[in-house]
Design a protein around this motif. Sequence first.
Motif, PDB file in Angstrom:
ATOM      1  N   GLN A 620       0.823  -1.209   0.000  1.00 48.14           N
ATOM      2  CA  GLN A 620       0.000   0.000   0.000  1.00 48.14           C
ATOM      3  C   GLN A 620       0.858   1.261   0.000  1.00 48.14           C
ATOM      4  N   VAL A 621       1.988   1.232   0.689  1.00 45.22           N
ATOM      5  CA  VAL A 621       2.900   2.381   0.683  1.00 45.22           C
ATOM      6  C   VAL A 621       3.439   2.613  -0.725  1.00 45.22           C
ATOM      7  N   LEU A 648       6.656   8.008   5.463  1.00 38.98           N
ATOM      8  CA  LEU A 648       5.815   6.813   5.436  1.00 38.98           C
ATOM      9  C   LEU A 648       6.654   5.570   5.137  1.00 38.98           C
ATOM     10  N   LEU A 715      -5.052   3.575   4.671  1.00 44.45           N
ATOM     11  CA  LEU A 715      -4.127   3.729   3.541  1.00 44.45           C
ATOM     12  C   LEU A 715      -4.878   3.620   2.220  1.00 44.45           C
ATOM     13  N   THR A 745       0.731   7.730   8.837  1.00 46.17           N
ATOM     14  CA  THR A 745       2.158   7.433   8.962  1.00 46.17           C
ATOM     15  C   THR A 745       2.532   7.210  10.424  1.00 46.17           C
TER      16      THR A 745
END
Length: 765
Positions: A620-621, A648, A715, A745
């Motif tokens: 997802q990041v 993040l 997210l 974050t």
Amino acid sequence: MDQARSTISKIFNGEPHSYTRFNLTQNMEGDNSHVEMKLPTDMDEEAGANSAMENLNHNSNRKSYVVYKNGRTPKNIIFFAAIAVLIFLIGYLISYGIHGKKKPAPSFPPPVYIEGPDVPRAVAPFMNWNNVKALLSQSLRTADLERTFSEYLSSDHRAGSEGDYTLGNKVMERFQAYGMAPWTDEHFIKVQDPPISGSNKIIFKGSEQPLTGFLSYSATGSVTGGALYAHYGRDDDFGLLRDKNINMTGRVVLVRAGKISFAEKVANAAKVNAVAVLIYKDQSEYSIGDAEVYGHVHLGSGDPYTPGFPSFNHTQFPPIQSSGLPKILAQTITQKTAMNILNQMGGENWPRDWGSYNRLGLQDDAITVQVNNVLTEKKIHNVFGVIKGYVDPDRYVIIGARRDAWEAGFAASTVGTSVLVELARCITETVKNGFKPRRSIVFASWSAGEYGSVGATEWLEGYLTSLSMKAFSYINLDGIVTGNAMFKVSASPLMYSLIEKTLKEVKVEGVDSSMLSAYGKGNWAANVLEPLTMDDASYPFIAFSGIPSLSFRFTKNDIDYPFFGTRLDTQERLNMELSNQTPLLAQRAARFAGHIALRMVHDHLLPLDLQKYDVVIRSQVSEIYKKVKAIQRLPRKILPKALTVQWLSTASSAYNQAARKLENYVENSNLEDIEMCRNINDQVMMVERNFLSSFVSARDTPFRHILLGSGPHTLKGLSNHLDALSLDNPEADADLFQTQFALATWTIQGCANALAGSIWSLNEV
């Protein structure tokens, strides 16, 4: 006598004790009496002994019973021996005088451990895992399940009804028969039921159609608007209509069941300013004839009139409603009624991939929708039983099933309830046969599940502080047998490795023996795992309470069982669908669930895999990173160039490092060290809870989990917000995005910090 020999042996082996605890007597009813001896000559060294114990607590190879000190003399040895023999003789005479001859051991012997302020607990030996599996397998019989099906079969057990109450009493009686000392949990909830007199109805082209099915929590009243077909009612479906410049304001939207929940369909329609939604089960996917459909449209779980807090009768909160209650009308219609409307609609043709029907509808295709549902207060009961653990009885796995249904609800609730009580019986028998679970198992029979996991959610809301750091997993038994071609699981990533191992071990003769074992080969996850959705009964456990959860089902295909929410969900219908294999598949489902639960309470450490969440976070990041960079390359300034995803990414790396560090610590630790195992388990249990955002309200945004929850704080919500920003959507807000980005974050970084352990270890993550 064995204790006396052990004590004297240790004394003569030159290991005098500065602080010793041992059993003086143990009565046969199960109470342990403990004697604490402080020798007069050792009083001045008590502080030193305590200091030694503190140091010993950090030693993974320490012994659990005693603390040693140096210095021994023959005089002391003789003195110690005399005292030990004297105490043993006195204790034996007292015990014999009180009890006489031995009594039979109780069904549930108490934990056999020695404990005190400075002495770690020590327990009796535990059963080998293969023996535990064998005991469970021998106890689960199809004949018992068939009898239980008959016992819990009901055609009228809607939540709060007499039938629901009767079934709850039957569960209670079963738990009592197993020696569980069961208890109940009572709630007063508000739900919406069909009209007491008259009916809901629609009017189209001058023809009035009364409707028996209904959707609880719909807005009420009467509206008229032009018919508009919107496929499954997903955001993408409405987006496609928007791209065609179709005016959706004031329209009555027809959508087919499937893909997303009824509540999500209605919420999506409300966002485009529709006035009503009609939902039907299309005949191409659901062969239900002209059966009416029941359901609910609350975009959430629990009683929507007590959002975020429990519906106990003694709680006095001001009137309030869940933000998930729809503000537009919603109603189900039959397949026949839907086809009649669709065949008379005009307008543009459907998009090619929407199916074989014809027109999207015009403003002139007017439909009047009238919903007269009534709000009702009901008293419901949840029923519980527990098998207590021997090491950490205050830590428990929960196995639950709802017992209510709109109509017969055989696949929806009867099968799950039957498996629940049979698992309670079988696991009780394993305990009687010598298995000592380290942790406890709680069995829960929920009410008001059809209205959106109301009974379970109200319990979670009522005891959230008590459940924190206590419940380490939930196993859902709703709808577990609806087909015999596929096996699907939705769960917390923490449980993926345990699921994979279980699939390789669970086998049942007589039912397609390759069905489960085949999933252990190749990409098992792609074949088995599916997303955890909001209408899943285990969803509030993980997304609201932060308890790792699991749901599973034997199914015919990816589509929901066609008879859920209809009067056709009967035992006869399910037997026809499964070629009379219902008891065999229920047995296999019980073994899968029982295997998971027993593994959770058998092993020294909870079998939860921290690395699986690392994969989810990084994925997802990475998606957010790509979208931020793409927006920053656009000619118009949407996000400041100074905004970086580095923070993040750093938080993601910190979680990975903390998880790996804990795993390395476990690999080099002594698993017989009870206190060390408890500490590690507590760290692991914190992970799911620490993914609940502390920056949003549990009342307004109950599903606070930033990875599996629902809302702009997640997210996934951040990713969707970036899409809206790139499309210049007027609802998008760059400043709001940056705030949500920072809070998400920090939630991940906070989880990594907690996983790292002591405050002095934080600089290492």
